[in-house]
Design a protein around this motif. Structure first.
Motif, PDB file in Angstrom:
ATOM      1  N   LYS A 123       0.581  -1.231   0.137  1.00 40.42           N
ATOM      2  CA  LYS A 123       0.086  -0.130  -0.118  1.00 40.42           C
ATOM      3  C   LYS A 123       0.823   1.162   0.218  1.00 40.42           C
ATOM      4  O   LYS A 123       0.563   2.262  -0.727  1.00 40.42           O
ATOM      5  CB  LYS A 123      -0.895  -0.054   1.166  1.00 40.42           C
ATOM      6  CG  LYS A 123      -1.993  -1.107   1.050  1.00 40.42           C
ATOM      7  CD  LYS A 123      -2.941  -0.576   0.015  1.00 40.42           C
ATOM      8  CE  LYS A 123      -4.150  -1.535  -0.277  1.00 40.42           C
ATOM      9  NZ  LYS A 123      -5.138  -1.268  -1.427  1.00 40.42           N
ATOM     10  N   CYS A 157       3.892   1.625  -1.054  1.00 38.97           N
ATOM     11  CA  CYS A 157       4.498   1.796  -2.594  1.00 38.97           C
ATOM     12  C   CYS A 157       3.550   2.172  -3.532  1.00 38.97           C
ATOM     13  O   CYS A 157       3.861   2.946  -4.185  1.00 38.97           O
ATOM     14  CB  CYS A 157       4.817   0.111  -2.947  1.00 38.97           C
ATOM     15  SG  CYS A 157       6.494  -0.355  -2.123  1.00 38.97           S
ATOM     16  N   GLU A 158       2.221   1.642  -3.364  1.00 40.12           N
ATOM     17  CA  GLU A 158       1.171   2.168  -4.362  1.00 40.12           C
ATOM     18  C   GLU A 158       0.893   3.845  -3.945  1.00 40.12           C
ATOM     19  O   GLU A 158       0.583   4.563  -4.960  1.00 40.12           O
ATOM     20  CB  GLU A 158      -0.387   1.605  -4.145  1.00 40.12           C
ATOM     21  CG  GLU A 158      -0.040   0.208  -4.602  1.00 40.12           C
ATOM     22  CD  GLU A 158      -1.506  -0.741  -3.913  1.00 40.12           C
ATOM     23  OE1 GLU A 158      -2.323  -0.004  -3.532  1.00 40.12           O
ATOM     24  OE2 GLU A 158      -1.347  -1.937  -4.421  1.00 40.12           O
ATOM     25  N   SER A 159       0.986   4.109  -2.859  1.00 40.09           N
ATOM     26  CA  SER A 159       0.888   5.556  -2.509  1.00 40.09           C
ATOM     27  C   SER A 159       1.796   6.768  -3.269  1.00 40.09           C
ATOM     28  O   SER A 159       1.685   7.752  -3.169  1.00 40.09           O
ATOM     29  CB  SER A 159       0.945   5.856  -0.986  1.00 40.09           C
ATOM     30  OG  SER A 159       2.150   5.752  -0.538  1.00 40.09           O
ATOM     31  N   GLY A 195       2.367   7.073  -6.425  1.00 38.23           N
ATOM     32  CA  GLY A 195       1.789   7.510  -7.369  1.00 38.23           C
ATOM     33  C   GLY A 195       1.800   6.568  -8.561  1.00 38.23           C
ATOM     34  O   GLY A 195       2.867   6.139  -8.974  1.00 38.23           O
ATOM     35  N   SER A 196       0.814   6.313  -9.246  1.00 41.29           N
ATOM     36  CA  SER A 196       0.819   5.387 -10.499  1.00 41.29           C
ATOM     37  C   SER A 196       1.761   5.880 -11.597  1.00 41.29           C
ATOM     38  O   SER A 196       2.222   4.797 -12.057  1.00 41.29           O
ATOM     39  CB  SER A 196      -0.578   5.142 -11.024  1.00 41.29           C
ATOM     40  OG  SER A 196      -1.284   6.643 -11.499  1.00 41.29           O
ATOM     41  N   ASP A 197       1.832   7.113 -11.955  1.00 38.29           N
ATOM     42  CA  ASP A 197       2.663   7.462 -13.124  1.00 38.29           C
ATOM     43  C   ASP A 197       4.318   6.882 -12.485  1.00 38.29           C
ATOM     44  O   ASP A 197       4.657   6.681 -13.398  1.00 38.29           O
ATOM     45  CB  ASP A 197       2.794   8.989 -13.125  1.00 38.29           C
ATOM     46  CG  ASP A 197       3.405   9.498 -14.294  1.00 38.29           C
ATOM     47  OD1 ASP A 197       3.306   8.657 -15.496  1.00 38.29           O
ATOM     48  OD2 ASP A 197       4.378  10.323 -14.010  1.00 38.29           O
ATOM     49  N   LEU A 247       5.205   5.307 -10.166  1.00 39.69           N
ATOM     50  CA  LEU A 247       5.447   3.856  -9.961  1.00 39.69           C
ATOM     51  C   LEU A 247       5.735   2.986 -11.158  1.00 39.69           C
ATOM     52  O   LEU A 247       6.458   1.987 -11.524  1.00 39.69           O
ATOM     53  CB  LEU A 247       4.299   3.264  -9.259  1.00 39.69           C
ATOM     54  CG  LEU A 247       4.365   1.984  -8.260  1.00 39.69           C
ATOM     55  CD1 LEU A 247       5.409   2.073  -7.482  1.00 39.69           C
ATOM     56  CD2 LEU A 247       3.197   1.597  -7.836  1.00 39.69           C
ATOM     57  N   TYR A 248       4.904   3.469 -12.343  1.00 39.44           N
ATOM     58  CA  TYR A 248       4.958   2.701 -13.624  1.00 39.44           C
ATOM     59  C   TYR A 248       6.415   3.075 -14.186  1.00 39.44           C
ATOM     60  O   TYR A 248       6.719   2.039 -14.677  1.00 39.44           O
ATOM     61  CB  TYR A 248       3.883   3.247 -14.563  1.00 39.44           C
ATOM     62  CG  TYR A 248       3.980   2.635 -15.963  1.00 39.44           C
ATOM     63  CD1 TYR A 248       3.485   1.435 -16.215  1.00 39.44           C
ATOM     64  CD2 TYR A 248       4.268   3.716 -17.111  1.00 39.44           C
ATOM     65  CE1 TYR A 248       3.532   1.002 -17.550  1.00 39.44           C
ATOM     66  CE2 TYR A 248       4.602   3.076 -18.106  1.00 39.44           C
ATOM     67  CZ  TYR A 248       4.100   1.750 -18.384  1.00 39.44           C
ATOM     68  OH  TYR A 248       4.129   1.239 -19.868  1.00 39.44           O
ATOM     69  N   LYS A 303       8.814   0.784 -12.473  1.00 42.61           N
ATOM     70  CA  LYS A 303       8.803  -0.643 -12.929  1.00 42.61           C
ATOM     71  C   LYS A 303       9.424  -0.691 -14.299  1.00 42.61           C
ATOM     72  O   LYS A 303       9.832  -1.984 -14.602  1.00 42.61           O
ATOM     73  CB  LYS A 303       7.209  -1.105 -12.909  1.00 42.61           C
ATOM     74  CG  LYS A 303       6.801  -1.164 -11.564  1.00 42.61           C
ATOM     75  CD  LYS A 303       5.313  -1.532 -11.543  1.00 42.61           C
ATOM     76  CE  LYS A 303       4.781  -1.955 -10.102  1.00 42.61           C
ATOM     77  NZ  LYS A 303       3.473  -2.256 -10.418  1.00 42.61           N
TER      78      LYS A 303
END
Length: 510
Positions: free
Chosen positions: A241, A243-245, A247-249, A251-252, A255
């Motif tokens: 959770k 890590c998700e916080s 931000g998706s951009d 985080l993408y 990755k």
């Protein structure tokens, strides 16, 4: 996640870290001299790079002390993936909630693969060396409970440099409440054997075990194993959770750079816990493997018998005769009275002051022990004795909070009436006495409280059946009077605000 962390550099906060991420500095290796960043000069970039180089070295050596020194505590979670093999999940069981008066009974640990159990008066001391194998400690409310208890028992113990307290980490992602409540929210289940057990019931199980109930020990160990093993599931959840916080951009993009923050699924299965007797030892096994061997005869029990107190009282020239009073705040509710004569406790409940006074004076006691504040605070709503108890981990209601005012005034009135008749009156607090003597309080387990009192050799004689909690609190107050007459007491407070009498028992937390 730690390899994408820059806030461990002094002077770099979250805004600067996010700025670095947004400008393509997603991992430590992205920080190169030729990269130009607006607002961050070459000197500062080199300083950041120097610190990151030191961080790389610390990570390669699995040296969590470095990160503990530079990372904010609320960001320790970032270390978890890279330090999983050096992470220990820990939970303790105790005889009560006060580290001042109570002892550790069990320390349970889990490192993701193996469970280790440490038991009072057997192998508990081995935890000192065992902790040295780990860099991260994960607990639930351990900063306020588990670790202070452990340090009280082992003053020189080295706690792993990074301590992640899941109570606060969960709160940071919007989940709060006691451990069992959190587990329910997240769909984490326990087997039926231990579903009804909570932190207050755990000391009761230990008490049953030392009185001879071996099954209680098995349940206590199983309960502790669930407490410990489930911490890993909670830690995994929190890590994902957090890590998700980010931000998706971002985080993408991380990755894309092969920054894999995902955790490998746990392959651990909770073992079937069984108890076996082997000569003079008890073995707790998990799926047949011995988790811990216990020699019950080694276990020291805080045990004081009523006949011992009676002998001490007589040697000091007193009669073993005390009246304990547990007054209610209103005459509509029953008040408990106990006339403790020798080993016999004559119990009843009454409602009016007239009945309390009549029964007490007819008994002609050496001491009258009242479960109520008998003095007012000099200022504010709390007295020194109440504050002192709280410092020792025993909660005591302030004498002048709204819910206590009527009880306080009733207690003071009764005390003055008895003192006018030349009786010695002391203030007692059954909850504190029960904690000190390691008895469960009435709200935890009334049946076990009754059994602990009778185990002392006290004979309960009640006018009513079943015996009520008011009567048992009155008996506990009377028992405090016995400790007072025996000279085995501590008076906390002062002359201005009055003294609260509590049992004084010399015992070692070990």
């Amino acid at each position: 996640m730690i390899k994408s962390t820059f806030i461990l550099v002094p002077g770099v906060g979250k805004k600067t870290e996010e700025y670095l991420w947004q400008n393509g500095i997603l991992i430590w290796d992205d920080l190169r001299d030729e990269i130009s960043l607006k607002g961050i000069g070459i000197t500062r970039r080199r300083y950041i790079k120097t610190q990151i180089t030191a961080a790389k070295e610390a990570l390669s050596k699995k040296n969590a002390s470095f990160f503990a020194r530079y990372l904010p505590q609320c960001e320790y979670w970032r270390l978890y993936k890279e330090f999983q093999d050096k992470t220990l999940f820990l939970d303790i069981e105790t005889t009560g909630i006060s580290s001042y008066y109570n002892a550790i009974t069990i320390i349970g640990t889990f490192d993701g693969k193996n469970i280790r159990i440490f038991v009072k008066d057997n192998n508990l001391n081995e935890i000192v060396e065992y902790l040295k194998n780990y860099e991260i400690l994960v607990t639930f409310n351990g900063k306020l409970f588990d670790v202070p208890f452990i340090k009280k028992n082992f003053p020189n113990i080295e706690i792993p440099p990074v301590h992640i307290d899941l109570r606060f980490l969960l709160r940071s992602i919007g989940i709060s409440g006691p451990l069992k409540e959190v587990e329910k929210k997240l769909g984490i289940e326990r087997e039926s054997d231990v579903q009804g057990i909570n932190g207050r019931e755990a000391p009761v199980l230990w008490g049953r075990f030392v009185r001879g109930d071996r099954e209680a020990l098995r349940k206590l160990v199983l309960y502790n194993i669930y407490d410990t093993v489930n911490l890993k599931e909670l830690m995994d959840f929190c890590y994902s959770k957090k890590c998700e916080s980010i931000g998706s951009d971002i985080l993408y993009r991380m990755k894309e750079r092969r920054c894999d923050f995902s955790l490998s699924p746990s392959k651990f299965t909770l073992p079937k816990v069984t108890l076996h007797r082997n000569d003079h030892r008890l073995e707790i096994r998990g799926d047949g493997k011995i988790l811990v061997e216990i020699e019950k005869k080694k276990i020291k029990r805080l045990e004081i018998k009523i006949d011992y107190l009676i002998k001490k009282i007589r040697r000091r020239g007193y009669k073993p005769l005390v009246v304990g009073i547990d007054p209610s705040g209103t005459k509509k509710r029953p008040s408990g009275i106990c006339i403790l004569r020798e080993e016999n406790a004559y119990l009843t409940t009454v409602k009016t002051d007239k009945e309390i006074i009549s029964r007490t004076l007819n008994a002609k006691p050496q001491v009258i022990s009242i479960d109520s504040p008998l003095h007012l605070p000099v200022s504010g709503i709390s007295r020194k004795c109440e504050k002192r108890l709280k410092e020792r981990g025993i909660n005591a209601y302030p004498s002048l909070i709204e819910s206590m005012k009527k009880l306080t005034m009733r207690g003071i009135t009764l005390s003055q009436i008895f003192e006018e008749q030349s009786y010695k009156v002391i203030e007692s607090y059954p909850g504190a006495a029960q904690d000190i003597l390691r008895f469960p309080r009435k709200k935890v387990n009334l049946k076990e409280l009754r059994e602990d009192l009778t185990d002392m050799g006290i004979k309960l004689i009640s006018e009513k059946k079943p015996i009520t909690h008011d009567e048992l609190d009155a008996l506990t107050s009377a028992l405090v009077g016995y400790f007072y007459l025996a000279g085995m007491y501590e008076a906390i407070g002062d002359r201005e605000e009055g003294y609260l009498i509590i049992p004084y028992v010399i015992s070692s937390p070990h």
